[in-house]
Design a protein around this motif. Sequence first.
Motif, mmCIF file in Angstrom:
data_model
loop_
_atom_site.group_PDB
_atom_site.id
_atom_site.type_symbol
_atom_site.label_atom_id
_atom_site.label_comp_id
_atom_site.label_asym_id
_atom_site.label_seq_id
_atom_site.Cartn_x
_atom_site.Cartn_y
_atom_site.Cartn_z
ATOM 1 N N UNK A 81 63.055 0.188 -15.195
ATOM 2 C CA UNK A 81 64.201 0.561 -14.355
ATOM 3 C C UNK A 81 64.456 -0.522 -13.307
ATOM 4 N N UNK A 82 63.390 -1.005 -12.678
ATOM 5 C CA UNK A 82 63.539 -2.027 -11.638
ATOM 6 C C UNK A 82 64.115 -3.320 -12.207
ATOM 7 N N UNK A 83 63.681 -3.694 -13.391
ATOM 8 C CA UNK A 83 64.204 -4.915 -14.016
ATOM 9 C C UNK A 83 65.660 -4.735 -14.443
ATOM 10 N N UNK A 84 66.024 -3.527 -14.834
ATOM 11 C CA UNK A 84 67.434 -3.231 -15.159
ATOM 12 C C UNK A 84 68.293 -3.382 -13.905
ATOM 13 N N UNK A 85 67.790 -2.888 -12.779
ATOM 14 C CA UNK A 85 68.515 -3.038 -11.518
ATOM 15 C C UNK A 85 68.685 -4.512 -11.161
ATOM 16 N N UNK A 86 67.637 -5.290 -11.363
ATOM 17 C CA UNK A 86 67.686 -6.722 -11.031
ATOM 18 C C UNK A 86 68.673 -7.469 -11.919
ATOM 19 N N UNK A 87 68.835 -6.997 -13.163
ATOM 20 C CA UNK A 87 69.680 -7.702 -14.138
ATOM 21 C C UNK A 87 71.164 -7.416 -13.964
ATOM 22 N N UNK A 88 71.516 -6.372 -13.211
ATOM 23 C CA UNK A 88 72.918 -5.981 -13.064
ATOM 24 C C UNK A 88 73.332 -6.035 -11.599
ATOM 25 N N UNK A 89 74.197 -6.971 -11.241
ATOM 26 C CA UNK A 89 74.599 -7.088 -9.826
ATOM 27 C C UNK A 89 75.365 -5.874 -9.303
ATOM 28 N N UNK A 90 75.955 -5.080 -10.197
ATOM 29 C CA UNK A 90 76.728 -3.916 -9.734
ATOM 30 C C UNK A 90 75.882 -2.642 -9.636
ATOM 31 N N UNK A 91 74.575 -2.715 -9.946
ATOM 32 C CA UNK A 91 73.679 -1.595 -9.649
ATOM 33 C C UNK A 91 73.171 -1.799 -8.229
ATOM 34 N N UNK A 92 73.451 -0.834 -7.358
ATOM 35 C CA UNK A 92 73.112 -0.971 -5.948
ATOM 36 C C UNK A 92 71.600 -1.043 -5.747
ATOM 37 N N UNK A 93 71.201 -1.921 -4.875
ATOM 38 C CA UNK A 93 69.777 -2.138 -4.611
ATOM 39 C C UNK A 93 69.305 -1.171 -3.521
#
Length: 479
Positions: free
Chosen positions: A277-289
């Motif tokens: 999940x964390x790597x998916x977030x890192x790979x997509x700039x439009x997923x809010x951090x």
Amino acid sequence: MQELKVLSVEEKLNLDIPRISKEVIGAEFQKKVYLESYGCQMNFADTEIILSVMQQNGFTSTSNIQSADLIFLNTCSIRENAEQKVRNRLEHLRGLKKKNPDIKIGVLGCMAERLKTKLIDEEKVVDLVVGPDAYRDLPNLLGEVDEGQKAINVFLSREETYADIEPVRLNSNGISAFISIMRGCDNMCSFCVVPYTRGRERSRDASSILNEAKDLFNKGFKEVTLLGQNVDSYKWKDESNGVVVNFAQLLSSVADINLQLRVRFTTSHPKDMTDEVLKTMAAHPNICKNIHLPAQSGNSAVLDRMNRTYDREWYLERIASIKRILGDDCSITTDTIAGFCGETEAEHQDTLSLMDIVQYDYAYMFAYSERPNTPAAKKLKDDVSEEVKKRRLQEIIQLQSKHSFERNKLAIGKTHEVLIEGFSKRSAEHMCGRDGRNSMVVFPKGDFTKGNYVLVRIDDCTSATLLGEVVEILEPHKR
């Protein structure tokens, strides 16, 4: 003298009346439903489903309680205070019903599921009681009420996800929307009523989630929040081909709809938060951090009594993974309970030390409130005095306020991308919106429009808000 004829609604709609549309005449005869929601984001998302069911069955919504034929309270049971708010509201509605006995009042959601027939017995003003999995049955239950009966359906389903019901975006800002991806919970935390009020965990059809997100984007929404009691345990199997979709894959698919669509999610459970999940977030700039990762306590023995199924070390390892994969700029928020059963002063200090290590951006903080029929109520003694609970909670609040301020100060001098949500609550001369870390940002209104992405230079802050100036309006191709 010609006899006067009483016309039905259908007959009136067929009359050729100049200057008045048939739709307007029909709307006049529609029954009106007034809805209030209490509690979490899941409840507010459920209210949008409830309104959809009602509209499909001839009702229209109203924001004027005095004009309502039907009043629904969509309730929360997570704490005693949440239920007391509903009790107080029902007392107020008692006076309204005395003036207009034809008004029908329904209690829906978690409090309805927990108390069942007790609500009707104890609150005579209540006409129907409906649990979170029975909203499709509302028209039938209202039929029973119209016949002079009290009506109740608190059946908990293992299949219901309302995947085929398009929510009515009630009081929407037209920018952000919730998408419920699953219902229920299998985590039997000893203090929590959710498994008993919302039933067992079940995941919604992934294709229906993607279709809803695409539809929202096509209608002009710029941000969606994927909701679940524990989104990280999302798992749906496509029976047609045997393909299994987990949360990381679903999250990636929603983010791929369009770069202009921001994606958020809540809530995560520490035991299920994966590096995937964390790597998916890192790979997509439009997923809010931004990750909401409830700790509840910083002491392993307390966590064991809470049946959280992880310990302090596990939790801190997950925090370390977040910072390693997403960097320190990813905001982390939490839930914290003060004064749980048997909590010693040393165990309380462990919670404060955990907060110092993590440095949360924000926290939801509560004193322990025993909920009837939960494992904690049955097996553990609520032996921390109210005075000690309040003192420990205040210490947690004070420390978190300090951390929130320190975290916000780190933003000063930096430029943040902000999605404008509308005018500031405090001033019509300012607009506001959230950055990718879920921080509220306030800035002079200028000529900006709700729904714009803007770059804001942060010049100042409070513990709750960032303050700044817009330096650029972002066109779609720049995101």
